[in-house]
Design an enzyme around this catalytic site. Structure first.
Site, PDB file in Angstrom:
ATOM      1  N   TYR A 164       6.798  13.194  -3.463  1.00 56.31           N
ATOM      2  CA  TYR A 164       5.942  12.349  -4.321  1.00 56.31           C
ATOM      3  C   TYR A 164       5.362  13.177  -5.472  1.00 56.31           C
ATOM      4  O   TYR A 164       5.427  12.782  -6.641  1.00 56.31           O
ATOM      5  CB  TYR A 164       4.819  11.730  -3.491  1.00 56.31           C
ATOM      6  CG  TYR A 164       3.879  10.855  -4.297  1.00 56.31           C
ATOM      7  CD1 TYR A 164       4.225   9.532  -4.591  1.00 56.31           C
ATOM      8  CD2 TYR A 164       2.661  11.350  -4.767  1.00 56.31           C
ATOM      9  CE1 TYR A 164       3.374   8.730  -5.344  1.00 56.31           C
ATOM     10  CE2 TYR A 164       1.810  10.553  -5.512  1.00 56.31           C
ATOM     11  CZ  TYR A 164       2.166   9.244  -5.792  1.00 56.31           C
ATOM     12  OH  TYR A 164       1.322   8.457  -6.536  1.00 56.31           O
ATOM     13  N   LYS A 168       6.054  12.858  -9.643  1.00 54.34           N
ATOM     14  CA  LYS A 168       5.043  12.587 -10.673  1.00 54.34           C
ATOM     15  C   LYS A 168       5.005  13.720 -11.718  1.00 54.34           C
ATOM     16  O   LYS A 168       4.711  13.466 -12.887  1.00 54.34           O
ATOM     17  CB  LYS A 168       3.669  12.376 -10.027  1.00 54.34           C
ATOM     18  CG  LYS A 168       3.590  11.115  -9.146  1.00 54.34           C
ATOM     19  CD  LYS A 168       3.873   9.839  -9.930  1.00 54.34           C
ATOM     20  CE  LYS A 168       3.666   8.590  -9.071  1.00 54.34           C
ATOM     21  NZ  LYS A 168       3.923   7.329  -9.799  1.00 54.34           N
TER      22      LYS A 168
HETATM   23  N1  LIG Z   1      -3.336   4.273  -5.112  1.00 45.90           N
HETATM   24  C1  LIG Z   1      -3.550   5.509  -5.534  1.00 45.90           C
HETATM   25  O1  LIG Z   1      -4.492   6.178  -5.062  1.00 45.90           O
HETATM   26  C2  LIG Z   1      -2.665   6.133  -6.584  1.00 45.90           C
HETATM   27  C3  LIG Z   1      -2.995   7.425  -7.026  1.00 45.90           C
HETATM   28  C4  LIG Z   1      -2.212   8.010  -8.021  1.00 45.90           C
HETATM   29  C5  LIG Z   1      -1.148   7.307  -8.557  1.00 45.90           C
HETATM   30  N2  LIG Z   1      -0.831   6.052  -8.088  1.00 45.90           N
HETATM   31  C6  LIG Z   1       0.323   5.367  -8.691  1.00 45.90           C
HETATM   32  O2  LIG Z   1      -0.071   4.093  -9.171  1.00 45.90           O
HETATM   33  C7  LIG Z   1       1.031   3.172  -9.082  1.00 45.90           C
HETATM   34  C8  LIG Z   1       0.586   1.927  -8.329  1.00 45.90           C
HETATM   35  O3  LIG Z   1       0.218   2.328  -7.012  1.00 45.90           O
HETATM   36  P1  LIG Z   1      -0.551   1.389  -5.982  1.00 45.90           P
HETATM   37  O4  LIG Z   1      -1.527   2.246  -5.271  1.00 45.90           O
HETATM   38  O5  LIG Z   1      -0.988   0.130  -6.614  1.00 45.90           O
HETATM   39  O6  LIG Z   1       0.653   1.111  -4.949  1.00 45.90           O
HETATM   40  P2  LIG Z   1       1.010  -0.184  -4.076  1.00 45.90           P
HETATM   41  O7  LIG Z   1      -0.203  -0.979  -3.765  1.00 45.90           O
HETATM   42  O8  LIG Z   1       1.866   0.335  -2.966  1.00 45.90           O
HETATM   43  O9  LIG Z   1       1.908  -1.051  -5.091  1.00 45.90           O
HETATM   44  C9  LIG Z   1       3.115  -0.546  -5.555  1.00 45.90           C
HETATM   45  C10 LIG Z   1       3.801  -1.623  -6.368  1.00 45.90           C
HETATM   46  O10 LIG Z   1       5.078  -1.096  -6.784  1.00 45.90           O
HETATM   47  C11 LIG Z   1       6.063  -2.029  -6.433  1.00 45.90           C
HETATM   48  N3  LIG Z   1       7.386  -1.443  -6.268  1.00 45.90           N
HETATM   49  C12 LIG Z   1       7.798  -0.460  -5.409  1.00 45.90           C
HETATM   50  N4  LIG Z   1       9.105  -0.244  -5.559  1.00 45.90           N
HETATM   51  C13 LIG Z   1       9.545  -1.088  -6.538  1.00 45.90           C
HETATM   52  C14 LIG Z   1      10.792  -1.339  -7.141  1.00 45.90           C
HETATM   53  N5  LIG Z   1      11.904  -0.699  -6.761  1.00 45.90           N
HETATM   54  N6  LIG Z   1      10.859  -2.267  -8.141  1.00 45.90           N
HETATM   55  C15 LIG Z   1       9.755  -2.937  -8.536  1.00 45.90           C
HETATM   56  N7  LIG Z   1       8.554  -2.769  -7.972  1.00 45.90           N
HETATM   57  C16 LIG Z   1       8.450  -1.841  -6.986  1.00 45.90           C
HETATM   58  C17 LIG Z   1       5.555  -2.681  -5.151  1.00 45.90           C
HETATM   59  O11 LIG Z   1       6.251  -3.889  -4.893  1.00 45.90           O
HETATM   60  P3  LIG Z   1       6.316  -4.539  -3.386  1.00 45.90           P
HETATM   61  O12 LIG Z   1       5.044  -5.305  -3.197  1.00 45.90           O
HETATM   62  O13 LIG Z   1       7.536  -5.399  -3.465  1.00 45.90           O
HETATM   63  O14 LIG Z   1       6.455  -3.391  -2.422  1.00 45.90           O
HETATM   64  C18 LIG Z   1       4.113  -2.890  -5.555  1.00 45.90           C
HETATM   65  O15 LIG Z   1       3.989  -4.017  -6.391  1.00 45.90           O
HETATM   66  C19 LIG Z   1       2.168   3.936  -8.413  1.00 45.90           C
HETATM   67  O16 LIG Z   1       3.052   4.426  -9.397  1.00 45.90           O
HETATM   68  C20 LIG Z   1       1.453   5.084  -7.719  1.00 45.90           C
HETATM   69  O17 LIG Z   1       2.291   6.192  -7.524  1.00 45.90           O
HETATM   70  C21 LIG Z   1      -1.563   5.458  -7.123  1.00 45.90           C
END
Ligand SMILES: NC(=O)c1ccc[n+]([C@@H]2O[C@H](COP(=O)([O-])OP(=O)(O)OC[C@H]3O[C@@H](n4cnc5c(N)ncnc54)[C@H](OP(=O)(O)O)[C@@H]3O)[C@@H](O)[C@H]2O)c1
Length: 241
Positions: A164, A168
């Protein structure tokens, strides 16, 4: 004509909240979702709040799905102003040693977080070029910071979730490479760390609420012509690469 945004992985989590906040800022928003039903449900929820949101099927790992989404948005809107590359996965636990991460884990993570992001960006660039001020926001993470990972005093030093984190770092590197190409264009591309946010990925113990977790993406989506290109920020503060 008002602004039009596409948020990949917009059916839940940070992407969903980003869609909501952009729509509240009078941007017309398209939620990209790999599952059509989840996308439709998410758009319906925001529509019920009086917001201008629709959904499109978009799996960032599927070239045909990306091409179909470009065609559909091109035919209906003729341009795209904002692309939020939000879709991402974290498919490993933090206990496996860096040296023992399975190749399958590396490939799966890179397919979505890096190659999917690049494929979507390349495919939508022609529509972004039709915008008077195209904006691309790449969802990175502080865990992508090589500088902080190399510093024993940094708060992320012990978080070596390798596939991961390196994915990034690659998103950051790609952002800089693309920003160079776009430097004399109307398009700006920037990477953001949303914070450690309460989502399915971030977990229930994460310190940041969803409402704040979307702010870094929204801020970079709405920058003016004097805004940055090729930056890496969290809530407006520059992070070390
Ligand atoms: N949460 C944190 O603390 C955090 C911290 C740093 C960075 N981020 C980044 O922020 C972004 C959003 O994260 P989040 O926490 O909101 O994650 P999340 O709740 O797991 O949501 C991820 C989203 O990405 C979608 N997705 C995954 N694979 C996909 C694909 N092949 N095609 C289209 N959509 C896809 C998922 O769809 P499904 O519903 O179909 O699975 C979901 O809508 C990510 O890039 C993550 O790495 C998050």
């Amino acid at each position: 004509m008002g602004k039009l945004a596409l948020v990949t992985g917009g059916n839940k989590g940070i992407g969903f909240e980003t869609a909501r906040q952009l729509a509240r800022a009078d941007v017309q928003v398209i939620i990209g979702a790999r599952d059509a039903q989840r996308g439709a449900a998410a758009a319906a929820k925001l529509k019920s709040e009086g917001l201008n949101v629709e959904a499109i099927t978009l799996d960032v790992n599927d070239a045909a799905s990306i091409a179909a989404a470009v065609k559909q948005i091109g035919a209906k809107h003729g341009k795209l102003d904002i692309l939020i590359n939000n879709a991402g996965i974290g498919v490993q636990d933090g206990t496996t040693k860096v040296s023992e991460q399975k190749m399958e884990t590396w490939r799966k993570t890179f397919d979505t977080n890096v190659f999917g992001l690049i494929a979507v960006t390349q495919a939508f660039l022609p529509l972004l070029e039709k915008s008077p001020a195209g904006r691309i926001v790449n969802l990175s993470s502080i865990l992508g910071s090589i500088t902080l990972h190399a510093d024993p005093k940094s708060p992320i030093y012990n978080f070596k979730v390798a596939a991961y984190n390196v994915s990034k770092s690659a998103v950051n590197a790609y952002t800089v490479q693309l920003a160079y190409e776009l430097r004399d264009s109307k398009i700006k591309v920037n990477a953001v760390h949303p914070g450690h946010v309460k989502t399915d990925m971030g977990g229930p113990a994460a310190p940041m609420e969803l409402v704040d977790g979307a702010k870094s993406s929204v801020e970079m989506a709405l920058i003016g012509s004097d805004g940055p290109n090729g930056s890496y920020t969290h809530m407006g503060r520059t992070l070390p690469w």
